[in-house]
Every structure is written in structure tokens, then in C-alpha cells.
Write a protein that holds these residues in place. Structure first.
Motif, short mmCIF file in Angstrom:
data_model
loop_
_atom_site.label_atom_id
_atom_site.label_comp_id
_atom_site.label_asym_id
_atom_site.label_seq_id
_atom_site.Cartn_x
_atom_site.Cartn_y
_atom_site.Cartn_z
N HIS A 17 0.69 -1.34 0.02
CA HIS A 17 -0.12 0.07 0.11
C HIS A 17 0.82 1.29 -0.12
O HIS A 17 0.58 2.22 0.84
N THR A 34 1.86 -6.39 12.21
CA THR A 34 1.65 -5.21 11.04
C THR A 34 1.92 -4.06 11.75
O THR A 34 2.10 -3.92 12.91
N PHE A 51 -4.26 -0.49 19.94
CA PHE A 51 -5.66 -0.11 20.50
C PHE A 51 -5.52 -0.42 22.31
O PHE A 51 -6.33 0.10 22.96
N GLU A 107 -5.89 -10.49 1.27
CA GLU A 107 -5.54 -11.25 2.55
C GLU A 107 -6.03 -10.61 3.74
O GLU A 107 -5.79 -9.44 3.97
N TYR A 164 2.53 -0.22 4.51
CA TYR A 164 1.57 -1.13 5.17
C TYR A 164 2.56 -2.14 5.58
O TYR A 164 2.68 -3.02 4.57
N PHE A 205 -0.52 -4.36 15.60
CA PHE A 205 -0.25 -5.43 16.39
C PHE A 205 0.65 -6.40 16.38
O PHE A 205 1.53 -6.17 15.02
N LEU A 215 -8.63 -10.91 14.53
CA LEU A 215 -8.23 -11.42 15.75
C LEU A 215 -9.28 -10.95 16.75
O LEU A 215 -9.38 -9.57 17.08
N LYS A 268 -7.18 -11.16 8.23
CA LYS A 268 -7.05 -11.91 9.45
C LYS A 268 -7.79 -10.93 10.48
O LYS A 268 -7.39 -9.75 10.60
N VAL A 305 -9.56 -16.45 15.40
CA VAL A 305 -8.91 -15.79 14.30
C VAL A 305 -9.85 -16.23 13.28
O VAL A 305 -9.91 -17.43 13.06
N GLN A 347 -9.37 -15.80 8.92
CA GLN A 347 -8.26 -15.45 8.20
C GLN A 347 -8.45 -16.24 6.90
O GLN A 347 -8.92 -17.21 6.56
N VAL A 362 -8.61 -6.67 16.64
CA VAL A 362 -7.72 -6.22 15.80
C VAL A 362 -7.56 -6.98 14.47
O VAL A 362 -7.99 -7.93 14.62
N HIS A 363 -7.25 -6.19 13.36
CA HIS A 363 -7.62 -6.67 11.98
C HIS A 363 -6.49 -6.28 11.08
O HIS A 363 -5.67 -5.32 11.11
N LEU A 364 -6.22 -6.85 10.11
CA LEU A 364 -5.27 -7.04 8.97
C LEU A 364 -6.09 -7.10 7.73
O LEU A 364 -6.68 -8.22 7.45
N HIS A 365 -6.08 -6.18 6.76
CA HIS A 365 -6.80 -6.27 5.42
C HIS A 365 -5.69 -5.81 4.34
O HIS A 365 -5.43 -4.47 4.48
N ASN A 366 -4.90 -6.65 3.69
CA ASN A 366 -4.17 -6.21 2.76
C ASN A 366 -4.66 -6.41 1.20
O ASN A 366 -5.11 -7.70 1.00
#
Lengths: 156, 156, 156
Positions: A74, A107, A150, C92, A90, A132, C96, C94, C103, C105, C67-71
Motif C-alpha cells: 500500500h 503489522t 488499541f 488477504e 503497510y 499489532f 483477531l 485476518k 482468528v 483469516q 484487531v485486524h489486517l486487510h491487505n
């Protein structure tokens, strides 16, 4: 012009990650200006100058038994008129340390600055703030600890 | 011009990954020149010709119970003046094989060559060298084996 | 021009992911046109209008303990002549959720449409179809369930 600079800076950062994860730390140092700086882990790890950066990476990640993934996604690059630029990335990273039965993964968001030197873009500053971080046992995948921006307290 | 070619080659590779992970192997074959070649897994799996490539992928990954992720990051594309180009990519992959209670996941660096045919970029050669590979039990996440380019012996 | 629009749309989506994972949902809403729409999870979650989108994200992901990851990878952007564009991305993600020891994912393919409003690209529609989804225990990594577009039944 902006497009060309943007692509050059993307390439700079891609080379950084390739050289990092293949442990070519001296070559990686050349991507920085001589007085480049870092603030990894929200500033917990700060280095000033190419030599200090290369030494820090060699000490932290030079052991061939430590294996790592650093992917930068990104790219949001801003080219300024004066031969400088800023960039947000990112990061997804994963560091495998079998000797300690440990995986550190998570990340982060990078805030970088770049500078044009003799027609070549170089890293002036790189640093990131975690979103995180999970620590898990390498052999079983079991959670050891978890922190996020957070809720910074540890759990697990 | 270089920018346009770079974007076209990125798109070629993005289509490759999309068609791979959605199991459209015949369409994926069209992204190669007729006599395209591969050297997956550092050359352990080599195919010569579009037909052989499609057949290899169909045999390896055609089973709908095998599910996979192949993401290509950090494109470093070099356009040459003669209608050819080279590209390095950072692969992250994960292959889920529930029937064998197995996940194979890791990273690699691609070294590709591309060629311009009637105004369209095609893959001439694709191959990669692993950085690391983990094999884990699909149901529990437990480590089965681990290899890296730095210490090729198996552990776990 | 096409190149500039492509880069602007990539930036739009990169901002989307950055604002999503840092939980800046109101700012994220501004990336959509007022009557923007979503179809997350293959249309299971549909929202119509910026306000509904922001409310859905706030309700789903507003809890700081989630908590999250969005790629988003592999942008394949098509610029149309009439101030609209379409885009495919490879997600991708994930998520949490420690409170539920969970989780979630997996991966998905986005099909987006974009529209140019007063010189700025905005999201008109975003939606994705899963390739696969794993649910695992957060603390142990143990599999809870697994689905894929190839074999939608649950297992584990």
C-alpha cells in the motif's frame, strides 16, 4: 515526473525488503543517505547514520538461524517539489527464531522520508508504529503474548 | 513507455496469481509464450512449453480440496530496449492440503523474463528460489519441518 | 492520463485499508460516494450509502479489542472513458478476536467500481468473493472450521 519519482521510491523500498530478508545488510545500507535515521518499533530501536543502521541489523538479524519476512504494501508516496518525498507503507512482518521456539509477527505503518541525491532517491528516515504484534511458539503455534496499538497491555 | 510496459508486466503477473489461485490453469497458460519455461522451487519443478506448464499445475493443484494463496509483492521490473524485460518479485505462498493434514507456507524470490509479442507482454520464464518454507499440521498448526536458504537442513 | 487515474485509484484503496485497520471509519466513509455500496463476504453483508457503511464497520470492528489486517494486492484497474473505472484486487485478511478465542483469516477477490467526482476518484461499489476462510483458536492456532469457494462445506 511525479510518476517516475513514485516508481523510483517504490523500487527503493522493494530493494530494501529484498536485501533485508536475504541478509545483505551492507548493500541495504547503501539505500540510505550517509546520515539516514531509523525508528523501528515506534522508536524503541533508533539508529543514526548508515553505519549504525547496518550494525543494528547485522546484530539483530545476522544469525542465519533467524529467518524473516518483511513485506511492504500500500505505498502512499508524496513527492515534494524540493527533492524530498514522504511515504506511508503497510508492513506485514514475521521473524522466526527456532532457537528460542519463537515467532514474532504482526503489522505496522511506516512513515518514511526520502531525498533525491545526484538523481537517485535514497532513504533519509524510516520508522514504523505497530498495529499489532503476536508472539507465538514456533513449534506449536501457541500464543505467548499479544499487543496492539488499541490495547497495549499484554495478554496470553 | 517504460512506465506503460512496467504496468503491463505487473498486470500480467497479477493475472497469473489470480488465475492460479482460482484454478483457471488453461487461461493461465495463455499468459506464457508457447515455449515458455518454469523453474519452481529453485528448479526442482521445471517445465518446458505452455502445455507442460498447464499440465503440471493441473496435476499439482487441480484437486478442489487443495486450496492456495500465492501473492507477489515488490515488483522490480527492468524493461530492455529489445522487447524483453526481467522482473524480480517477492512471493508469499500458502498451500492448504486438508486430506494430508498439511499446510506448506513460506516465501521466495522470483526471477522472471518477459517478452513482447504482437504488442502484448507474455511470460517467457518464471522461477523462484525459496527464502524459507514451513510445513505444519493443518488442524493444529504444529510444525512438521522447516527449511531456509540460510540453513537448508530440516528441523522439527 | 490512464496511468494517473490508475495510481489515484490505487491510492484510494490503500487509504481505505489504512483507515480500516486503524479504525478511522468516518474518514474511510469519505472515500465512498454518498450512495456507495458494499457487498462484503460475497454479498452476505450489503450496505447502501456512506452512512450505512460507516455504521456497519463501526459495529463490526469498532471494538478496540478486535484487531485486524486487510491487505489488498495485485491491483488490476480498468479506466473507462466516461469517468468510471473498475478494479480487481486480491485480499488477504485476518481478524483477531481474543474475547472469543477466535482468528478468522483467508483470502478473497474484490470487484470494485470507482467514479470520478470533481476530479477525485471515489469508491462507488466494493465487494468480494472469498477464495478460502479458516477459523482458528486464537490462543492455540487449532482449526475450528474451513471453507473454500471450491468446496463450501465446513470441516474440522
Amino acid at each position: 515526473m511525479a510518476d517516475e519519482a513514485t516508481e523510483a521510491i517504490r523500487r527503493l523500498k522493494y530493494a530494501y525488503f529484498r536485501l533485508l530478508d536475504t541478509k545483505h545488510f551492507a548493500e541495504l545500507g547503501e539505500l540510505f543517505v550517509e546520515d539516514g535515521t531509523t525508528a523501528y518499533e515506534g522508536g524503541v530501536h533508533r539508529q543514526h547514520g548508515r553505519e549504525a543502521i547496518v550494525e543494528f541489523l547485522t546484530t539483530s538479524l545476522g544469525d542465519p538461524a533467524i529467518v524473516h519476512l518483511h513485506n511492504g504494501h500500500h505505498p502512499e508516496i508524496e513527492i515534494h517539489g524540493d527533492g524530498t518525498a514522504t511515504g506511508t507503507w503497510y508492513l506485514e512482518d514475521k521473524v522466526l527464531i527456532p532457537a528460542y521456539d519463537l515467532v514474532i509477527q504482526g503489522t505496522a505503518l511506516y512513515d518514511d522520508t526520502y531525498v533525491l541525491v545526484n538523481g537517485e532517491w535514497k532513504i533519509k528516515h524510516t520508522g514504523y508504529q505497530r498495529i499489532f504484534e503476536e508472539r507465538r511458539k514456533f513449534t506449536t503455534g501457541e500464543l505467548i503474548s499479544f499487543t496492539s496499538r488499541f490495547q497495549p497491555e499484554k495478554a496470553g
